[in-house]
Design a protein around this motif. Structure first.
Motif, short mmCIF file in Angstrom:
data_model
loop_
_atom_site.label_atom_id
_atom_site.label_comp_id
_atom_site.label_asym_id
_atom_site.label_seq_id
_atom_site.Cartn_x
_atom_site.Cartn_y
_atom_site.Cartn_z
N GLY A 297 0.78 -1.23 0.00
CA GLY A 297 0.00 0.00 0.00
C GLY A 297 0.81 1.28 0.00
O GLY A 297 0.23 2.37 -0.01
N ALA A 298 2.14 1.17 0.00
CA ALA A 298 2.97 2.38 0.01
C ALA A 298 2.80 3.17 -1.28
O ALA A 298 2.77 2.61 -2.38
N ASP A 299 2.68 4.48 -1.14
CA ASP A 299 2.58 5.41 -2.27
C ASP A 299 3.95 6.06 -2.42
O ASP A 299 4.30 6.95 -1.64
N VAL A 300 4.73 5.60 -3.39
CA VAL A 300 6.14 5.98 -3.50
C VAL A 300 6.36 6.88 -4.72
O VAL A 300 5.89 6.57 -5.83
N THR A 301 7.08 7.96 -4.50
CA THR A 301 7.49 8.86 -5.58
C THR A 301 9.01 8.94 -5.61
O THR A 301 9.64 9.24 -4.59
N CYS A 302 9.61 8.69 -6.77
CA CYS A 302 11.06 8.79 -6.95
C CYS A 302 11.36 10.09 -7.70
O CYS A 302 10.78 10.36 -8.75
N VAL A 303 12.29 10.87 -7.16
CA VAL A 303 12.64 12.16 -7.75
C VAL A 303 14.11 12.13 -8.18
O VAL A 303 14.99 11.82 -7.38
N GLU A 304 14.36 12.45 -9.45
CA GLU A 304 15.72 12.43 -9.98
C GLU A 304 15.90 13.57 -10.98
O GLU A 304 15.03 13.80 -11.83
N LYS A 305 17.00 14.26 -10.88
CA LYS A 305 17.28 15.39 -11.77
C LYS A 305 17.99 14.98 -13.05
O LYS A 305 17.68 15.49 -14.13
N SER A 306 18.93 14.06 -12.97
CA SER A 306 19.84 13.78 -14.07
C SER A 306 19.13 13.25 -15.32
O SER A 306 18.44 12.23 -15.26
N PRO A 307 19.35 13.89 -16.48
CA PRO A 307 18.78 13.36 -17.72
C PRO A 307 19.41 12.04 -18.14
O PRO A 307 18.81 11.26 -18.88
N ASN B 136 13.12 1.07 -14.79
CA ASN B 136 13.06 0.22 -13.61
C ASN B 136 11.71 0.31 -12.90
O ASN B 136 11.26 -0.66 -12.27
N THR B 137 11.08 1.47 -12.97
CA THR B 137 9.82 1.66 -12.25
C THR B 137 8.59 1.36 -13.10
O THR B 137 7.47 1.40 -12.60
N ALA B 138 8.79 1.06 -14.38
CA ALA B 138 7.66 0.76 -15.26
C ALA B 138 6.83 -0.37 -14.69
O ALA B 138 7.35 -1.39 -14.24
N ASP B 139 5.52 -0.18 -14.66
CA ASP B 139 4.56 -1.20 -14.19
C ASP B 139 4.72 -1.54 -12.70
O ASP B 139 4.21 -2.56 -12.25
N SER B 140 5.41 -0.68 -11.95
CA SER B 140 5.62 -0.95 -10.52
C SER B 140 4.63 -0.20 -9.64
O SER B 140 4.51 -0.50 -8.44
N GLY B 141 3.96 0.79 -10.20
CA GLY B 141 3.10 1.65 -9.40
C GLY B 141 3.83 2.80 -8.76
O GLY B 141 3.20 3.66 -8.13
N VAL B 142 5.14 2.85 -8.91
CA VAL B 142 5.95 3.94 -8.35
C VAL B 142 5.90 5.13 -9.30
O VAL B 142 6.08 4.99 -10.52
N CYS B 143 5.65 6.30 -8.75
CA CYS B 143 5.61 7.54 -9.53
C CYS B 143 7.04 8.08 -9.70
O CYS B 143 7.86 7.97 -8.79
N THR B 144 7.34 8.64 -10.87
CA THR B 144 8.66 9.24 -11.11
C THR B 144 8.50 10.69 -11.50
O THR B 144 7.62 11.04 -12.29
N ILE B 145 9.36 11.54 -10.95
CA ILE B 145 9.35 12.97 -11.25
C ILE B 145 10.77 13.42 -11.53
O ILE B 145 11.69 13.13 -10.75
N GLN B 146 10.98 14.09 -12.65
CA GLN B 146 12.29 14.63 -12.98
C GLN B 146 12.36 16.06 -12.45
O GLN B 146 11.70 16.96 -12.95
N ALA B 147 13.16 16.24 -11.39
CA ALA B 147 13.22 17.54 -10.73
C ALA B 147 14.51 17.65 -9.93
O ALA B 147 15.15 16.65 -9.58
N ASP B 148 14.86 18.88 -9.62
CA ASP B 148 16.04 19.19 -8.80
C ASP B 148 15.61 19.23 -7.34
O ASP B 148 14.71 20.01 -6.98
N VAL B 149 16.21 18.42 -6.49
CA VAL B 149 15.79 18.38 -5.09
C VAL B 149 16.06 19.70 -4.37
O VAL B 149 15.47 19.95 -3.31
N PHE B 150 16.92 20.55 -4.94
CA PHE B 150 17.18 21.84 -4.32
C PHE B 150 16.02 22.82 -4.50
O PHE B 150 15.98 23.86 -3.85
#
Length: 278
Positions: free
Chosen positions: A135-145, A154-168
């Motif tokens: 039931g965990a709602d997981v978002t992965c945030v990564e800047k690097s293109p 890696n996250t395809a079909d996993s239910g994990v959300c991905t966002i391309q962003a700068d953590v700063f």
């Protein structure tokens, strides 16, 4: 050349390159020739297919330059699953499994927890949580293109959300008290460490390694800017360098975090700092 002869040649070639030539030679034979240890024992006198043998020899030449084994294979195991990996993304390491396990433990009994994996890279930490916390709602945030294609694959079909962003700057987009746990394996090498990288580590992206002059730039960010996003009682879980525990715990104390603690990896080195929001 038989499979056994190819295996022995690979092991000999790898002896000046790695501390574990036996393991790496076995990985190459299994990956390129489909011959695991059992196959070598039972059918090692079978001729290696020409194309597969050439692939092993080509891989050995790359390995001699310091290219990580993970990049050559294109995938690597983490916990109980495999990840796509290659140039441009940090190689997943066994030490990081301890970081993920600590987070999973903290989330036991939390219904449908919301989790953010910052500086996610391959997504190993976020995926590990998603697989082991129902039931965990997981978002992965990564800047690097360069890392982004590996994360999304890696996250395809996993239910994990991905966002391309700068953590700063990403913290500005988060609602107050929206998360139960924030986890991160941020860049943490110091300036002198960046200037003295081993050949293998030098192949990995500097963006994923460079933590600023004293190695603490991202820990300052995480302990200040991301506190508001956690619910009361929520946790910040961070991988650290083996000599950084005291400094990172001190940052936690300075910025009002509670129950700061450090856990060691399987090699006995300080590896995880945990901080709780009051």
């Amino acid at each position: 050349m038989t499979l056994n002869e190819l295996y022995r040649a690979a092991k000999t070639a790898l002896e000046p390159v790695t501390e574990d030539p036996t393991f790496e030679a076995a990985c190459l034979l299994e990956h390129f020739c489909g011959a695991n240890r059992t196959e070598l024992l039972l059918h090692g006198d079978k001729p290696a297919e020409s194309e597969a043998g050439q692939a092993v020899l080509s891989a050995l030449e790359k390995r001699k330059t310091g290219e990580p084994l993970q990049y050559i294979l294109g995938e690597w195991d983490f916990m109980d699953f495999s990840l796509k990996v290659g140039p441009g993304v940090l190689c997943p390491r066994a030490d990081s499994e301890v970081v993920c396990e600590a987070a999973i433990e903290l989330l036991q009994g939390v219904p449908s927890p919301r989790v953010y994996d910052l500086c996610a890279g391959t997504g190993c930490l976020g995926l590990g949580i998603a697989r082991h916390v129902p039931g965990a709602d997981v978002t992965c945030v990564e800047k690097s293109p360069d890392a982004w294609p590996y994360l999304t694959a890696n996250t395809a079909d996993s239910g994990v959300c991905t966002i391309q962003a700068d953590v700063f700057t990403y913290y500005k987009l988060l609602s107050a008290e929206c998360a139960d746990l924030i986890i991160s394996n941020p860049p943490y090498l110091t300036g002198p460490e960046m200037g003295a990288l081993m050949p293998e580590t030098a192949h990995e992206p500097a963006m994923a390694l460079d933590g600023g002059a004293d190695g603490l730039d991202f820990y300052r960010l995480l302990t200040t800017r991301y506190k508001a996003a956690l619910r009361p009682g929520g946790w910040l879980v961070m991988e650290i360098g083996y000599a950084q525990a005291a400094d990172v715990l001190a940052l936690g104390e300075t910025h009002g975090w509670a129950n700061g603690s450090c856990r060691k990896d399987y090699g006995g080195n300080d590896r995880v700092v945990l901080l709780q929001k009051n």
